[in-house]
Design an enzyme around this catalytic site. Structure first.
Site: not given
Ligand SMILES: *Cc1c(COP(=O)(O)O)cnc(C)c1O
Length: 433
Positions: A144, A239, A267
């Protein structure tokens, strides 16, 4: 356990937001019932609108590596916010957070702050395209990268085919530039890089895929990607929105000692406030505006309050043995539950790396691709989630979400969490024929 107030708030929220939420997984669709509305949190615990207290393993899906409301972050935010919330001009704090990261991270020379992981991945892809002058990107099924049009794509039929979108509203013109391959499959990569030679702007991967369960790839596969990228002159894009500052200060790149060409962060980097970033070598980053032709901007980028939160949290991550302690806690917690599960022959296992873990209803020893996940029994997860809530333990409301152990999780917390999981497993499987 009373959850009336949450139910009432959810009813109201459904009149205000699609599905009553501002991010889909929060709606509890996968587990049923009403989501908990959270009133406050401290350390390893969250308190809902009915006053119930839960041991939290969701940790806001990853950002909270120090746990909830850690003193150093709260103090930094409180002090900074008094000086103003946004200036649209450079601030000292941007320099400080960037320097803290760059001077402790071998694989990036320059960084650009944005406001979310999605934005970071989107901008890194644009940069890879601008830098190479090529259009196509390779991504992997089960990884994702946020809700970017060109990345909300799943594999078409057959290997090395162009993708089809996983969301309505995405023009085919976007998805046909995205090639989706299975994880952990070297032949598929060889086939694709040859078929699309000269047209691939980057290979994008979550080096530790943690958004469709936890699909640990290992060094061999990632090194293979690095080698193919070197041979074919394709930038490798990690990522690390979830793995960055999580499995070590240098994320998966540092853990496996593999140099990517571009990295996206999110995050943890924002200390619980909305921050993302992308970084690369000086050479690649010099393509970004205003130095270069790749445009990317943000009204609130590098926001001082968010920078202060990020700086306080990132600084704490640099404490000696910070990651070693987190990993030890997570490993003993997972082993405790796994030994119990194995002794009872339950089809259940906790996969883990660093302080990330994933509860999987499976008999497999390893799961490294998303096809293997379909096989594991998601129907058990729903019951497991409910049993844990009843025992005061909160994990993300989907069997595809991973859990996190934070600095704030004490030995006692982890023993309590493990005990609740064992009881939940007994409750689920004792009814089994
Ligand atoms: C969470 C995540 C994103 C998206 O970040 P948002 O801040 O939710 O936009 C992108 N990539 C990975 C690997 C993630 O874990």
């Amino acid at each position: 356990m009373q959850r009336e107030e949450s139910a009432k708030l959810f009813k109201k929220a459904k009149t205000l937001f699609p599905g009553g939420v501002n991010s889909p997984v929060r709606a509890f669709k996968a587990v049923g019932g009403n989501p908990l509305f959270i009133e406050s949190a401290k350390g390893s615990k969250i308190t809902d609108a009915d006053g119930n207290v839960f041991l939290d393993f969701c940790c806001s899906y990853g950002p909270l590596i120090l746990g909830h409301a850690p003193d150093e972050v709260i103090n930094a935010v409180s002090e900074t916010v008094k000086l103003g919330t946004s200036f649209g001009a450079p601030t000292r704090l941007e320099n400080e957070l960037a320097e803290l990261i760059i001077s402790n991270h071998r694989y990036i020379e320059k960084i650009r702050f944005v406001n979310s992981g999605t934005e970071a991945a989107m901008s890194a892809i644009r940069l890879a395209r601008g830098f190479t002058g090529r259009n196509k990107i390779i991504k992997f099924e089960g990884c994702y990268h946020g809700h970017v049009d060109a990345l909300l794509v799943k594999a078409g039929s057959g290997l090395a085919t162009l993708g089809t979108s996983t969301s309505a509203g995405i023009p085919e013109a976007y998805t046909k530039e995205t090639i989706v391959l299975p994880l952990h499959n070297k032949e598929a990569i060889e086939e694709a890089v040859i078929k699309f030679r000269g047209d691939i702007a980057c290979i994008a991967i979550e080096p530790i895929p943690a958004n469709n369960g936890l699909l640990i790839q290992g060094k061999d596969f990632l090194q293979f990607l690095r080698d193919v990228c070197d041979r074919e002159d394709i930038p490798l894009f990690f990522d690390e929105v979830i793995s960055g500052f999580r499995v070590g200060f240098e994320g998966a790149a540092g853990l496996y000692d593999i140099q990517p060409d571009l990295i996206a962060f999110g995050k943890i980097i924002g200390g619980g406030l909305p921050v993302g970033a992308y970084g690369a070598s000086d050479k690649i980053m010099s393509c970004v505006a205003p130095d270069g032709p790749v445009y990317q901007a943000g009204t609130l980028s590098g926001n001082p309050v968010a920078m202060a939160a990020g700086k306080a949290q990132i600084q704490a991550c640099l404490e000696p043995d910070f990651y070693k302690k987190l990993e030890e806690k997570t490993t003993s917690f997972a082993q405790d539950v796994n030994q119990f599960s194995a002794s009872k022959n339950y089809p259940f296992k906790i996969f883990h790396i660093g302080s990330i873990f994933w509860v999987a209803f499976t008999n497999e020893e390893e799961i490294a691709s998303s096809e293997e996940v379909e096989k594991s029994e998601m129907s058990y997860f729903k019951a497991f989630h409910g049993e844990l809530l009843e025992r005061g333990v909160y994990i993300g409301p989907s069997g595809f979400e991973v859990g996190f152990v934070s600095r704030a999780h004490s030995q006692e917390d982890l023993e309590k969490g493990a005990a609740a999981m064992k009881e939940a497993l007994d409750a689920i499987f004792s009814a089994r024929p």
